[in-house]
Write an enzyme that holds these catalytic residues in place. Structure first.
Site, PDB file in Angstrom:
ATOM      1  N   HIS A 291      78.105 -14.873  10.937  1.00 44.15           N
ATOM      2  CA  HIS A 291      76.674 -15.077  11.159  1.00 44.15           C
ATOM      3  C   HIS A 291      75.869 -13.894  10.606  1.00 44.15           C
ATOM      4  O   HIS A 291      75.283 -13.122  11.368  1.00 44.15           O
ATOM      5  CB  HIS A 291      76.394 -15.241  12.657  1.00 44.15           C
ATOM      6  CG  HIS A 291      77.011 -16.457  13.266  1.00 44.15           C
ATOM      7  ND1 HIS A 291      78.358 -16.546  13.553  1.00 44.15           N
ATOM      8  CD2 HIS A 291      76.456 -17.636  13.647  1.00 44.15           C
ATOM      9  CE1 HIS A 291      78.600 -17.728  14.090  1.00 44.15           C
ATOM     10  NE2 HIS A 291      77.478 -18.405  14.157  1.00 44.15           N
TER      11      HIS A 291
ATOM     12  N   SER B 287      79.467 -17.063  24.365  1.00 45.37           N
ATOM     13  CA  SER B 287      78.901 -18.176  25.111  1.00 45.37           C
ATOM     14  C   SER B 287      77.519 -17.714  25.552  1.00 45.37           C
ATOM     15  O   SER B 287      77.378 -16.854  26.423  1.00 45.37           O
ATOM     16  CB  SER B 287      79.781 -18.513  26.316  1.00 45.37           C
ATOM     17  OG  SER B 287      79.284 -19.646  26.992  1.00 45.37           O
TER      18      SER B 287
ATOM     19  N   ASP C 163      66.689 -15.203  20.907  1.00 45.24           N
ATOM     20  CA  ASP C 163      65.652 -16.031  21.522  1.00 45.24           C
ATOM     21  C   ASP C 163      66.177 -17.419  21.878  1.00 45.24           C
ATOM     22  O   ASP C 163      65.726 -18.019  22.861  1.00 45.24           O
ATOM     23  CB  ASP C 163      64.409 -16.121  20.635  1.00 45.24           C
ATOM     24  CG  ASP C 163      64.699 -16.485  19.183  1.00 45.24           C
ATOM     25  OD1 ASP C 163      65.880 -16.502  18.790  1.00 45.24           O
ATOM     26  OD2 ASP C 163      63.734 -16.737  18.438  1.00 45.24           O
TER      27      ASP C 163
ATOM     28  N   ASN D 215      63.675 -14.212  16.448  1.00 42.48           N
ATOM     29  CA  ASN D 215      63.643 -14.480  15.010  1.00 42.48           C
ATOM     30  C   ASN D 215      63.239 -15.928  14.671  1.00 42.48           C
ATOM     31  O   ASN D 215      63.329 -16.347  13.540  1.00 42.48           O
ATOM     32  CB  ASN D 215      64.973 -14.102  14.350  1.00 42.48           C
ATOM     33  CG  ASN D 215      66.150 -14.941  14.853  1.00 42.48           C
ATOM     34  OD1 ASN D 215      65.995 -16.078  15.287  1.00 42.48           O
ATOM     35  ND2 ASN D 215      67.343 -14.362  14.784  1.00 42.48           N
TER      36      ASN D 215
ATOM     37  N   LYS E 147      64.718 -13.975  10.642  1.00 38.22           N
ATOM     38  CA  LYS E 147      66.147 -14.227  10.441  1.00 38.22           C
ATOM     39  C   LYS E 147      66.469 -14.049   8.956  1.00 38.22           C
ATOM     40  O   LYS E 147      65.742 -14.536   8.080  1.00 38.22           O
ATOM     41  CB  LYS E 147      66.498 -15.641  10.899  1.00 38.22           C
ATOM     42  CG  LYS E 147      67.964 -15.864  11.193  1.00 38.22           C
ATOM     43  CD  LYS E 147      68.153 -17.126  12.020  1.00 38.22           C
ATOM     44  CE  LYS E 147      69.588 -17.271  12.480  1.00 38.22           C
ATOM     45  NZ  LYS E 147      69.742 -18.412  13.412  1.00 38.22           N
TER      46      LYS E 147
ATOM     47  N   GLU F  68      74.994 -19.081  41.463  1.00 42.55           N
ATOM     48  CA  GLU F  68      76.425 -18.830  41.336  1.00 42.55           C
ATOM     49  C   GLU F  68      76.795 -18.226  39.988  1.00 42.55           C
ATOM     50  O   GLU F  68      77.749 -17.450  39.888  1.00 42.55           O
ATOM     51  CB  GLU F  68      77.218 -20.134  41.569  1.00 42.55           C
ATOM     52  CG  GLU F  68      77.169 -20.646  42.988  1.00 42.55           C
ATOM     53  CD  GLU F  68      75.943 -21.476  43.316  1.00 42.55           C
ATOM     54  OE1 GLU F  68      75.764 -21.846  44.496  1.00 42.55           O
ATOM     55  OE2 GLU F  68      75.149 -21.771  42.377  1.00 42.55           O
TER      56      GLU F  68
ATOM     57  N   HIS G 255      85.304 -24.312  52.282  1.00 40.81           N
ATOM     58  CA  HIS G 255      84.880 -25.708  52.409  1.00 40.81           C
ATOM     59  C   HIS G 255      85.535 -26.577  51.334  1.00 40.81           C
ATOM     60  O   HIS G 255      84.885 -27.375  50.658  1.00 40.81           O
ATOM     61  CB  HIS G 255      83.355 -25.824  52.359  1.00 40.81           C
ATOM     62  CG  HIS G 255      82.677 -25.224  53.550  1.00 40.81           C
ATOM     63  ND1 HIS G 255      82.824 -23.894  53.883  1.00 40.81           N
ATOM     64  CD2 HIS G 255      81.885 -25.776  54.499  1.00 40.81           C
ATOM     65  CE1 HIS G 255      82.130 -23.646  54.984  1.00 40.81           C
ATOM     66  NE2 HIS G 255      81.564 -24.764  55.393  1.00 40.81           N
TER      67      HIS G 255
ATOM     68  N   ASP H  30      80.021 -33.577  56.039  1.00 38.03           N
ATOM     69  CA  ASP H  30      79.062 -33.193  54.989  1.00 38.03           C
ATOM     70  C   ASP H  30      79.128 -34.098  53.769  1.00 38.03           C
ATOM     71  O   ASP H  30      78.160 -34.222  53.021  1.00 38.03           O
ATOM     72  CB  ASP H  30      79.299 -31.751  54.561  1.00 38.03           C
ATOM     73  CG  ASP H  30      78.622 -30.751  55.479  1.00 38.03           C
ATOM     74  OD1 ASP H  30      77.792 -31.176  56.300  1.00 38.03           O
ATOM     75  OD2 ASP H  30      78.930 -29.551  55.383  1.00 38.03           O
TER      76      ASP H  30
ATOM     77  N   GLN I 206      79.612 -31.599  49.011  1.00 40.07           N
ATOM     78  CA  GLN I 206      79.990 -30.270  49.488  1.00 40.07           C
ATOM     79  C   GLN I 206      81.490 -30.001  49.384  1.00 40.07           C
ATOM     80  O   GLN I 206      81.947 -28.914  49.733  1.00 40.07           O
ATOM     81  CB  GLN I 206      79.577 -30.103  50.954  1.00 40.07           C
ATOM     82  CG  GLN I 206      78.134 -30.467  51.238  1.00 40.07           C
ATOM     83  CD  GLN I 206      77.151 -29.612  50.476  1.00 40.07           C
ATOM     84  OE1 GLN I 206      77.068 -28.411  50.713  1.00 40.07           O
ATOM     85  NE2 GLN I 206      76.408 -30.213  49.564  1.00 40.07           N
TER      86      GLN I 206
END
Length: 612
Positions: free
Chosen positions: A31, A118, A149, A179, A241, A358, A407, A415, A419
Site C-alpha cells: 500500500h 484490522s 480516515d 487523505n 493520498k 466489549e 452466564h 433470561d 443472554q
C-alpha cells in the site's frame, strides 16, 4: 523547543516516500499510496517529538507508536530504516517469505507493540496503553496512534474515543491521516476535517486541524498535543493520498497496489536518499512495582456446598490480586454478575470499568499486557462475540490476556437466548494458541484462575451462573491440559465426557444407571483446549462408546474437540448438545428441553446397551 529544520524534514519525508515505493515494488504488492500521504506526519514525529530507544524497546519511558492503519506498513518500515533499526537490504525483503517485515505490522519486530491491519483497533489498544501509563505505571510516556480516515467509520474507534475522553487521557494522541480516499472510493466525510473534529470534541477531545503536508503546522500540532492537559488530542491532518507522485496523487483506484512505474516515481521524488534520523531517547524512569505483596491464599470451599463458579472466580481473583500486584481486572459493566466487583472493592486502583463496550474492554486488556500487566477481562460469555475480532487480533499480537465469560449456556434459565453464551467454546477454540477452560465447581475454578495467570496467549475461562455442588477438595490440583476421571470401572458400557454444569448431570445419570446394573464412566474435561488426548484415547479404546455432553451448540464445542482426539480410533461417539433455539424457562427445564440433563444422558447410555 527550537524551530525544526524544515529542509531536513522535507528531505526525510521524501526519503520515506521513496523507500515505501521501493519496498512495495520489490514485493510486487503493498500500500504505497497510503504510506505517501502520512510521510510528512511521521517524519516530523520521528525527528522532533518521539521519545524512543530503538536499542532498548522495553525501556520503561519509551513512547508508544501504533500504526492503526497497518496497511501503511511500508512507511513504518521506512521509518525504522531511517532510525537505523533495519538495513536497506532488510527493507527490500518486505512481504517476502521469512521476512520480519510482514504486509501488516506484527510484534515479530521488537518495536511493534501489537499487530494491526484490522482497521479500528489501534486506537482502542492505544487507550489501554495510555491507561496503563497514567493509572498503573505512572510513567510520562506518550502514546501516538496513526489512524486512517476510513477506519473512523468503525464503531470501535468511537468506543475508544469516548473512553479516552472520559478518562482524560492527555498522554494519548490520535494522528488522523485524512487523505479523502478509501479502498473503493471517497470516504464518508472526505476532506471535511471539521466533521471529525465536531464528533471528537463531543467526546471531550482537544482537536487540531492542519495541513498534513506542512512540517511547520505538523510540528506545532505535535508539540501542542504533548503539553495538553486533562484530555486526549486528535490531530486531523488533511493530506493527499499518493502525495508527491503525479501518477497516483489524489487518484481513485490506486489503493493497495504497487506503482505501475516505481522508477519514474522515485525520480519524481528526487531519487533515493540515505538520511538518518536521531530519535530522542526517553528520560530514565521507573514504573510502579508489580512484585508480590503477600503469599497466595486461595479461598477454600467445603465439599458438598453449592457455590456458583462465577462466585469462585471473583474470590479467587481477589486472592491472586493480593499476591500479585501485576494483576488487573476489566469489566463490561456487569461486575455484579461476573463477580469482578469483589476485586473492584479490594483493589480499586487496578480495576477498570469499561462500561458496555466489549471491544474497548478487550483492546484495553491487550494494551495493558503490552506494559507487562496481567489483565483479566470479564463479561457475559455471549457478549464476547461483539469483541471477537479483537480476540482474534490479540493472538496475532502474541498478547497474553485472560477472558472470563459468565452466564454460559441454556442453564442461565429465564433470561432467554440473547443472554446465553452458546458459541463461546467454539469461538475461543478457533483462536490460534488459545486455552479454553470450563470448571464444574468452585475449588476447581479457583485453581484454574491461578493457572491462567502464567499462561501465554489468549486464555478463556467459562463460568456458570447457578450454584453447583463442590465436588473437589481445596488442595486438589488442576493443571491446564488435564482432565479428571470421576468414575471408571472394567464394566463400563460407555464413557461420558463433559465439563462445567453438565458434569453434575453426568454423575447423577451414572448413579441412576448403576442402580439398574449399567456401568458408565465419567470424565470431567475441564481443559477443553489443550486436551488430555491420552486420557480421551484410553477411554475410547476401553469402552468403544463415548457420550459427550455440553451446554453449548453442537458445532465447534466440547463434542467436536473430543472427536478431534479419538476419531482415528473409530469409537462410537454420541454428542448431546443444544440443538434448538431455547426460550425462557427455569435452568432445570432448559437442560431437559436441550436434551443434556441427567435423564437424557442416562437414556443415551441405555440406547447404546440396546444396540449392543
Amino acid at each position: 523547543m527550537p524551530d525544526p529544520d524544515l529542509h531536513f524534514l522535507g528531505e526525510l519525508a521524501a526519503q520515506l516516500r521513496v523507500d515505501a515505493i521501493r519496498a512495495s515494488a520489490a514485493a510486487g504488492s503493498g500500500h504505497p499510496t497510503s504510506s505517501l500521504s502520512a510521510a510528512d506526519l511521521m517524519a516530523v514525529l520521528f525527528a522532533c517529538h518521539l521519545r524512543y530507544d530503538f536499542d532498548d524497546p522495553g525501556a520503561v519511558g519509551n513512547d508508544h507508536l501504533i500504526f492503526s492503519k497497518g496497511h501503511a506498513s511500508p512507511l513504518l518500515y521506512a521509518l525504522y530504516k531511517a532510525a537505523g533499526a533495519i538495513t536497506d537490504e532488510e527493507l527490500l525483503t518486505f512481504r517476502k517469505h521469512g521476512s520480519r517485515l510482514e504486509g501488516h505490522p506484527t510484534p515479530r519486530l521488537p518495536w511493534v507493540d501489537v499487530g494491526t491491519g484490522s482497521l479500528g483497533q489501534g486506537l482502542p489498544v492505544g487507550v489501554g496503553i495510555a491507561l496503563a501509563g497514567r493509572r498503573l505505571d505512572r510513567v510520562p510516556y506518550h502514546v501516538w496512534v496513526l489512524c486512517g480516515d476510513s477506519e473512523l467509520a468503525e464503531g470501535s474507534i468511537w468506543e475508544a474515543a469516548e473512553h479516552a475522553g472520559y478518562e482524560g487521557l492527555a498522554n494519548l494522541t490520535a494522528i488522523v491521516d485524512v487523505n479523502r480516499l478509501g479502498q473503493r472510493g471517497p470516504t464518508r466525510h472526505g476532506w471535511d476535517t471539521g466533521a471529525y473534529a465536531r464528533r471528537l470534541c463531543a467526546f471531550g477531545w482537544h482537536t487540531i486541524e492542519i495541513d498534513g503536508h506542512d512540517p511547520g503546522q505538523i510540528d506545532y500540532a505535535l508539540q501542542d498535543a504533548r503539553v495538553t492537559r486533562g484530555r486526549p488530542t486528535a490531530i486531523l491532518a488533511r493530506t493527499r493520498k499518493g502525495e508527491g507522485v503525479s501518477d497516483v496523487e489524489n487518484r481513485e483506484g490506486k489503493h493497495g497496489k504497487p506503482l505501475a512505474d516505481p522508477d519514474r516515481a522515485v525520480e519524481e521524488l528526487g531519487g533515493p536518499r540515505s538520511l538518518r534520523v536521531r530519535v530522542a531517547k526517553p528520560e530514565a524512569v521507573t514504573r510502579a512495582s508489580g512484585a508480590a505483596s503477600e503469599p497466595l491464599r486461595l479461598p477454600a470451599f467445603p465439599v458438598g456446598e453449592r457455590i456458583a463458579t462465577r462466585t469462585a472466580y471473583g474470590e479467587a481473583l481477589v486472592a491472586l490480586g493480593a499476591a500479585r500486584r501485576d494483576v488487573v481486572a476489566l469489566d463490561g459493566e456487569v461486575a455484579d454478575s461476573t463477580k469482578t466487583e469483589t476485586f473492584a472493592e479490594s483493589f480499586p486502583d487496578r480495576f477498570f470499568e469499561c462500561y458496555i463496550a466489549e471491544q474497548q474492554m478487550v483492546a484495553a486488556a491487550v494494551g495493558m499486557q503490552v506494559r507487562g500487566w496481567t489483565p483479566y477481562a470479564a463479561t457475559f460469555a455471549a457478549f464476547f462475540t461483539r469483541a471477537y475480532d479483537f480476540v482474534r487480533m490479540a493472538a496475532v499480537s502474541r498478547a497474553d490476556i485472560r477472558l472470563v465469560g459468565s452466564h454460559a449456556g441454556v442453564s442461565i434459565g429465564e433470561d432467554g437466548p440473547s443472554q446465553m453464551g452458546l458459541e463461546d467454546i467454539a469461538m475461543m477454540r478457533a483462536v490460534h494458541g488459545s486455552t479454553v477452560l470450563y470448571p464444574c465447581d468452585a475449588n476447581q475454578t479457583a485453581k484454574l484462575v491461578v493457572e491462567m495467570a502464567g499462561r501465554d496467549g489468549v486464555s478463556y475461562l467459562r463460568t456458570t451462573r447457578g450454584a453447583t455442588p463442590v465436588i473437589y477438595g481445596p488442595d486438589e490440583e488442576f493443571p491446564i491440559g488435564g482432565c479428571r476421571v470421576l468414575r471408571r470401572s472394567h464394566e463400563d458400557l460407555a464413557t461420558i465426557v463433559t465439563a462445567g454444569i453438565t458434569v453434575h448431570e453426568a454423575l447423577a445419570a451414572a448413579e441412576a444407571l448403576e442402580a439398574e446394573g449399567i456401568m458408565a464412566g465419567v470424565v470431567d474435561l475441564y481443559s477443553i483446549k489443550p486436551l488430555d488426548v491420552h486420557a480421551l484415547r484410553e477411554a475410547a479404546t476401553t469402552t468403544g462408546n463415548m457420550i459427550t455432553v455440553e451446554d453449548h451448540w453442537a458445532e465447534g464445542g466440547l463434542g467436536e474437540a473430543v472427536l478431534s482426539a479419538v476419531a482415528d480410533l473409530g469409537p462410537r461417539v454420541v454428542q448431546l448438545a443444544v440443538r434448538s433455539m431455547p426460550g425462557s424457562a427455569t435452568p432445570e427445564e432448559q437442560l431437559r428441553d436441550a436434551g443434556i440433563d441427567r435423564t437424557a444422558i442416562a437414556e443415551a447410555v441405555r440406547r447404546l446397551k440396546w444396540r449392543a
